[in-house]
Scaffold this motif. Structure first.
Motif, mmCIF file in Angstrom:
data_model
loop_
_atom_site.group_PDB
_atom_site.id
_atom_site.type_symbol
_atom_site.label_atom_id
_atom_site.label_comp_id
_atom_site.label_asym_id
_atom_site.label_seq_id
_atom_site.Cartn_x
_atom_site.Cartn_y
_atom_site.Cartn_z
ATOM 1 N N ILE A 1 18.948 38.045 41.703
ATOM 2 C CA ILE A 1 19.927 37.514 42.648
ATOM 3 C C ILE A 1 20.310 38.615 43.623
ATOM 4 N N PHE A 2 20.273 38.306 44.909
ATOM 5 C CA PHE A 2 20.652 39.262 45.944
ATOM 6 C C PHE A 2 22.141 39.140 46.228
ATOM 7 N N GLN A 3 22.830 40.269 46.199
ATOM 8 C CA GLN A 3 24.259 40.325 46.514
ATOM 9 C C GLN A 3 24.421 41.280 47.695
ATOM 10 N N GLY A 4 24.685 40.711 48.865
ATOM 11 C CA GLY A 4 24.671 41.497 50.090
ATOM 12 C C GLY A 4 25.943 42.259 50.380
ATOM 13 N N THR A 5 25.849 43.118 51.369
ATOM 14 C CA THR A 5 26.980 43.884 51.871
ATOM 15 C C THR A 5 27.999 42.941 52.517
ATOM 16 N N ASN A 6 29.275 43.319 52.429
ATOM 17 C CA ASN A 6 30.391 42.573 53.031
ATOM 18 C C ASN A 6 30.661 41.224 52.374
ATOM 19 N N GLU A 7 30.247 41.070 51.120
ATOM 20 C CA GLU A 7 30.600 39.867 50.363
ATOM 21 C C GLU A 7 31.962 40.083 49.716
ATOM 22 N N PHE A 8 32.759 39.034 49.664
ATOM 23 C CA PHE A 8 34.077 39.117 49.037
ATOM 24 C C PHE A 8 33.921 38.937 47.536
ATOM 25 N N ILE A 9 34.426 39.910 46.779
ATOM 26 C CA ILE A 9 34.398 39.827 45.325
ATOM 27 C C ILE A 9 35.811 40.062 44.808
ATOM 28 N N SER A 10 36.098 39.524 43.623
ATOM 29 C CA SER A 10 37.463 39.674 43.108
ATOM 30 C C SER A 10 37.485 39.623 41.591
ATOM 31 N N ARG A 11 38.582 40.121 41.068
ATOM 32 C CA ARG A 11 38.951 39.982 39.662
ATOM 33 C C ARG A 11 40.470 39.995 39.642
ATOM 34 N N PRO A 12 41.101 39.592 38.555
ATOM 35 C CA PRO A 12 42.562 39.646 38.517
ATOM 36 C C PRO A 12 43.057 41.057 38.846
ATOM 37 N N GLY A 13 43.887 41.150 39.866
ATOM 38 C CA GLY A 13 44.442 42.435 40.266
ATOM 39 C C GLY A 13 43.608 43.242 41.237
ATOM 40 N N ALA A 14 42.455 42.729 41.663
ATOM 41 C CA ALA A 14 41.604 43.470 42.603
ATOM 42 C C ALA A 14 40.782 42.497 43.437
ATOM 43 N N ALA A 15 40.602 42.852 44.700
ATOM 44 C CA ALA A 15 39.753 42.073 45.603
ATOM 45 C C ALA A 15 39.240 43.018 46.678
ATOM 46 N N LEU A 16 37.970 42.864 47.049
ATOM 47 C CA LEU A 16 37.391 43.760 48.048
ATOM 48 C C LEU A 16 36.128 43.146 48.635
ATOM 49 N N TYR A 17 35.665 43.772 49.710
ATOM 50 C CA TYR A 17 34.383 43.423 50.298
ATOM 51 C C TYR A 17 33.369 44.478 49.859
ATOM 52 N N THR A 18 32.183 44.046 49.463
ATOM 53 C CA THR A 18 31.165 44.985 48.999
ATOM 54 C C THR A 18 30.717 45.886 50.144
ATOM 55 N N GLU A 19 30.367 47.121 49.792
ATOM 56 C CA GLU A 19 29.994 48.114 50.794
ATOM 57 C C GLU A 19 28.515 48.450 50.784
ATOM 58 N N SER A 20 27.754 47.782 49.933
ATOM 59 C CA SER A 20 26.309 48.006 49.904
ATOM 60 C C SER A 20 25.623 46.778 49.325
ATOM 61 N N ASP A 21 24.331 46.687 49.561
ATOM 62 C CA ASP A 21 23.547 45.622 48.959
ATOM 63 C C ASP A 21 23.339 45.899 47.478
ATOM 64 N N ALA A 22 23.142 44.828 46.726
ATOM 65 C CA ALA A 22 22.853 44.949 45.299
ATOM 66 C C ALA A 22 21.909 43.825 44.902
ATOM 67 N N VAL A 23 21.204 44.035 43.807
ATOM 68 C CA VAL A 23 20.357 43.004 43.219
ATOM 69 C C VAL A 23 20.722 42.900 41.743
ATOM 70 N N LEU A 24 21.065 41.686 41.332
ATOM 71 C CA LEU A 24 21.456 41.418 39.951
ATOM 72 C C LEU A 24 20.265 40.854 39.189
ATOM 73 N N LEU A 25 19.996 41.410 38.024
ATOM 74 C CA LEU A 25 18.972 40.887 37.120
ATOM 75 C C LEU A 25 19.662 40.277 35.913
ATOM 76 N N ILE A 26 19.431 38.987 35.716
ATOM 77 C CA ILE A 26 19.918 38.284 34.529
ATOM 78 C C ILE A 26 18.694 38.059 33.645
ATOM 79 N N PRO A 27 18.607 38.772 32.536
ATOM 80 C CA PRO A 27 17.374 38.725 31.737
ATOM 81 C C PRO A 27 17.214 37.403 30.990
ATOM 82 N N PHE A 28 15.973 37.062 30.717
ATOM 83 C CA PHE A 28 15.702 35.889 29.889
ATOM 84 C C PHE A 28 16.190 36.114 28.465
ATOM 85 N N THR A 29 16.105 37.349 27.987
ATOM 86 C CA THR A 29 16.598 37.692 26.657
ATOM 87 C C THR A 29 17.357 39.009 26.748
#
Length: 195
Positions: A52-80
């Motif tokens: 999964i591609f997670q690009g720069t300037n995406e809004f992400i949040s968790r309780p007590g924190a919120a921000l825009y990403t400052e770099s690209d990322a790639v998420l790997l969700i393994p089959f196992t």
């Protein structure tokens, strides 16, 4: 690494993501409380899992924190496996190259025709590689605290600690999927059109 029945990503064809789908990663803690919510775009899969591609300037949040990403990322969700891995590019402001969350209960849930939620339980322990510090395990103190506060079963703790040690060895040896293959997924994420 050895896969157990509990660590296998649920594979329900109607809910599996398709290239271009919006993927909303929703993490929670063992007691069900909300953690990070991170959007991305599904790229495809290989023999190791879903990318999964997670690009720069995406809004992400968790309780007590919120921000825009400052770099690209790639998420790997393994089959196992009891983990998910986020690979970062060279522009990450903290120099993070790889961040692996130990996790349980990896599941997909389609909520709209082109939108899929990915759910997991974050188990605190993280395997991290940075440009300045190298490879290390993070949040062992949080794991120890939550082991008591959230009543982690002993068998689960042993399973997480074993998976963590295995990941350190795999990353340290640059074994697949930690062998640089994320570069091709970064390229695909940056060049493929959005859904």
């Amino acid at each position: 690494m050895t896969a157990t029945k509990e660590s296998v990503v649920l594979r329900r064809e109607s809910e599996d993501p398709r290239p271009g789908d919006l993927v909303v990663a929703r993490n929670r803690k063992y007691d069900g409380t909300a953690h990070w919510v991170v959007p991305g775009r599904y790229l495809g899969n290989d023999e190791f899992g879903h990318w999964i591609f997670q690009g720069t300037n995406e809004f992400i949040s968790r309780p007590g924190a919120a921000l825009y990403t400052e770099s690209d990322a790639v998420l790997l969700i393994p089959f196992t496996g009891d983990w998910v891995a986020t690979f970062y590019d060279e522009s990450h402001p903290g120099g993070v190259e790889l961040y692996i969350d130990l996790a349980l209960d990896l599941q997909w849930r389609r909520i709209r025709p082109n939108v899929v939620e990915f759910h997991m339980i974050d188990m605190d322990l993280d395997v991290v590689r940075t440009a300045s510090r190298g490879l290390y395990v993070d949040d062992e103190d949080e794991f120890a605290q939550h082991r008591v506060e959230l009543s982690y079963p002993d068998e689960l703790c042993t399973r997480m600690e074993s998976a963590c040690a295995d990941l350190v060895a795999e990353v340290g040896a640059a074994n697949a999927p930690f062998d640089g293959r994320d570069a091709a997924w970064f390229t695909l994420g940056r060049t493929s059109p959005s859904a």
